[in-house]
Design a protein around this motif. Structure first.
Motif, short mmCIF file in Angstrom:
data_model
loop_
_atom_site.label_atom_id
_atom_site.label_comp_id
_atom_site.label_asym_id
_atom_site.label_seq_id
_atom_site.Cartn_x
_atom_site.Cartn_y
_atom_site.Cartn_z
N ILE A 1 34.87 -32.05 -23.08
CA ILE A 1 36.25 -32.04 -22.59
C ILE A 1 36.74 -33.48 -22.44
CG2 ILE A 1 36.05 -29.82 -21.41
CD1 ILE A 1 35.92 -31.40 -18.75
N ASP A 2 37.94 -33.72 -22.84
CA ASP A 2 38.51 -35.06 -22.70
C ASP A 2 40.01 -34.94 -22.58
OD1 ASP A 2 38.41 -37.75 -22.36
OD2 ASP A 2 37.87 -38.26 -24.42
N CYS A 3 40.64 -36.05 -22.18
CA CYS A 3 42.09 -36.05 -21.98
C CYS A 3 42.73 -37.22 -22.72
CB CYS A 3 42.42 -36.15 -20.49
SG CYS A 3 42.32 -34.60 -19.58
N LEU B 1 42.98 -27.77 -22.77
CA LEU B 1 41.55 -27.48 -22.64
C LEU B 1 41.30 -25.99 -22.45
CD1 LEU B 1 40.45 -30.47 -20.37
CD2 LEU B 1 39.87 -30.11 -22.78
N VAL B 2 42.11 -25.37 -21.61
CA VAL B 2 41.96 -23.92 -21.41
C VAL B 2 42.24 -23.18 -22.72
CG1 VAL B 2 42.89 -21.91 -20.21
CG2 VAL B 2 42.46 -24.02 -18.95
N GLY C 1 39.39 -23.01 -25.01
CA GLY C 1 38.23 -22.23 -24.56
C GLY C 1 37.32 -22.93 -23.59
N PHE C 2 37.72 -24.11 -23.10
CA PHE C 2 36.91 -24.81 -22.09
C PHE C 2 37.18 -24.24 -20.70
CE2 PHE C 2 36.97 -28.07 -25.43
CZ PHE C 2 35.66 -28.48 -25.42
N ASN C 3 36.26 -24.46 -19.81
CA ASN C 3 36.43 -24.09 -18.40
C ASN C 3 36.35 -25.36 -17.56
OD1 ASN C 3 36.41 -23.11 -15.81
ND2 ASN C 3 34.40 -22.13 -15.97
N PRO C 4 37.46 -26.05 -17.34
CA PRO C 4 37.43 -27.30 -16.57
C PRO C 4 36.91 -27.13 -15.15
CG PRO C 4 39.49 -27.11 -17.79
CD PRO C 4 38.81 -25.78 -17.89
#
Length: 497
Positions: A121-123, A157-158, A161-164
């Motif tokens: 995950i990144d921003c 991110l959501v 499919g990521f779960n932050p």
């Protein structure tokens, strides 16, 4: 897509992605872990994450070799362990200069959300606004820019499919336990730096049986009110420099009343910011930098982490006070390069941890009001990073599915594990009081302070590493060495002529 249930933790040896020195044996692996753990199923099963692991083997030619390795936990949160090609060389130098690293394997890995983790995950949305923020002193506008970027990142991110919500210290501790089980070592020694100490303490809370001993360097305990403390912590860090300069004749003679000079300069710049054009760090054209008092405080604060930079702080205050344009420009170029950030730093991991473990448990109104107690920092009470970050966290969390907040994550860690706790007296972000706070709950903890030093003692000081060597050889005995009494105060640089 593989899910957490379908893919149990797996460690696979792989070809190293860098060249190691011929005199070192280095092995590389990938550890697969579930993004979303069974203890926190707020959002689906999540992804499977591949964490890079590097093991620097102890010297095969040494008579003294121990079976208990040392595992390093990086700070941040979001800092990589410097495993990429450009930075891994730092570890070759560290091992060459450090006795304890010759006796035990040193295990390095990137925590979820950082470094070379795949997928990570990144921003980029947050990274892309960095230069825009340098160009404004409008705190309301700056906060809105940050909120918009955080919202966009969280939603993307959501959507991917990521779960932050699965990027917390508790999740990181579970990853550590998986790695411990996969390596099949009898027990290991945990070395945490900065945020890595928070992770180490959480690991101690949940998986004490894995651990032989712990080294906490520059401590951030879970019970600390990190945001509420920021004003007092920042003021203390500057006061340490002011007092050290006063006690050093050449510094006091050269700079006079440094505290008064900086306070007046900060107030002046907050009233009348200065615009400076600098070459873009991206290599195309120029950028505009607005220098106000708050920005100068931020710049100087970042220099208080290590001794070499601490020693130029009075000189830099003088440079900005006299506005020596070439020197100001050179310093801004350095600041901008650091400000824009590194590719291996996980901005999303930084947001996830702070927005779940820090901001919700701090009274942010009290945190902002606290700046007014100090003339040097009063401008931060109406702007500054703490207030904008709190608002950004609100936007981040609002863009995500509801995440549980665990008050238990903020409770002290009580343990009888042998623990070495190290603090630098000049540390601007994890002050000695935090080290003492953590040590007060560690029955077999040994707390030591180092004068003249700031953050990251084992990464910067030979004496700290001598103490660590003694401790690792015999964790049940208080480590002592004559080097502890030989530390010297900072040797401040003289003014530019």
């Amino acid at each position: 897509m593989a899910t957490a249930e379908a893919a149990p933790p797996r460690l696979q040896e792989t070809t190293c992605w860098f060249d190691a020195p011929k005199d070192l044996t280095v092995d590389c692996y990938r550890l697969d872990v579930a993004e979303t753990r069974s203890f926190d199923r707020a959002v689906g099963p999540g992804k499977v994450l591949s964490l890079p692991v590097v093991i620097i083997r102890s010297d095969t030619g040494k008579e003294v070799r121990h079976p208990d390795p040392v595992i390093y936990l990086a700070g941040g949160p979001g800092d990589g362990a410097w495993l990429d090609r450009d930075r891994i060389g730092w570890w070759w130098d560290f091992v060459a200069a450090t006795d304890w690293a010759h006796k035990r394997d040193l295990i390095l890995f990137d925590q979820r959300g950082s470094g070379l983790v795949e997928p990570r995950i990144d921003c980029p949305e947050v990274e892309h606004i960095a230069l825009d923020l340098l160009a404004t002193t409008d705190e309301v506008a700056a906060t809105q820019i940050q909120q918009k970027a955080a919202t966009a990142c969280a939603k993307r991110l959501v959507g991917e499919g990521f779960n932050p919500g699965a990027y917390t210290s508790r999740d990181g501790a579970a990853d550590l336990h998986d790695l411990f089980a996969a390596l099949k070592v009898p027990a290991w020694n945990v070395y945490g730096l900065s945020y890595g100490t928070r992770l180490a303490l959480e690991y101690m809370r949940n998986y004490q049986q894995d651990i032989r001993s712990v080294m906490l360097d520059s401590v951030l305990p879970p019970e600390a009110q990190f945001m509420e403390d920021d004003a007092a912590t920042t003021e203390r860090a500057f006061r340490m420099v002011f007092r050290a300069c006063e006690r050093q004749a050449k510094c006091h003679d050269a700079y006079g009343d440094l505290e008064s000079r900086l306070t007046k300069l900060v107030q002046k710049l907050n009233m009348s910011p200065r615009k400076v054009s600098r070459p873009s760090p991206e290599g195309d054209g120029v950028i505009e930098v607005m220098i106000d008092g708050n920005m100068l405080i931020s710049r100087l604060f970042n220099l208080l982490y290590n001794r070499a930079d601490i020693e130029i702080v009075p000189q830099l205050i003088d440079i900005y006070d006299r506005w020596l344009e070439p020197e100001v420009g050179h310093d801004l170029d350095t600041y901008i390069a650091d400000y824009v950030g590194r590719e291996d730093f996980g901005d999303a991991m930084f947001m996830a941890v702070h927005c779940q473990e820090e901001v919700p448990f701090n009274d942010m109104a009290a945190a902002m009001a606290a700046y007014r107690r100090y003339p040097l920092l009063a401008g931060l009470a109406v702007g500054g990073e703490a207030g904008s970050f709190a608002a950004t966290c609100d936007s981040w969390r609002a863009a995500l599915p509801a995440q549980p907040l665990r008050a238990s994550d903020t409770q002290p860690v009580v343990s009888d594990l042998p623990t070495l706790v190290l603090s630098g007296l000049f540390d601007p972000v994890t002050p000695p009081v935090y080290g003492r706070m953590a040590a007060s709950h560690l029955v077999n903890g040994f707390y030591l302070e180092f004068d003249g030093l700031g953050h990251d003692l084992l990464g910067n000081d030979a004496c700290a590493n001598r103490i660590a060597d003694l401790f690792l050889d015999d964790p049940a005995t208080p480590p002592r060495d004559t080097c502890l009494g030989q530390s010297a105060p900072p040797d401040f640089a003289l003014p530019v002529k």
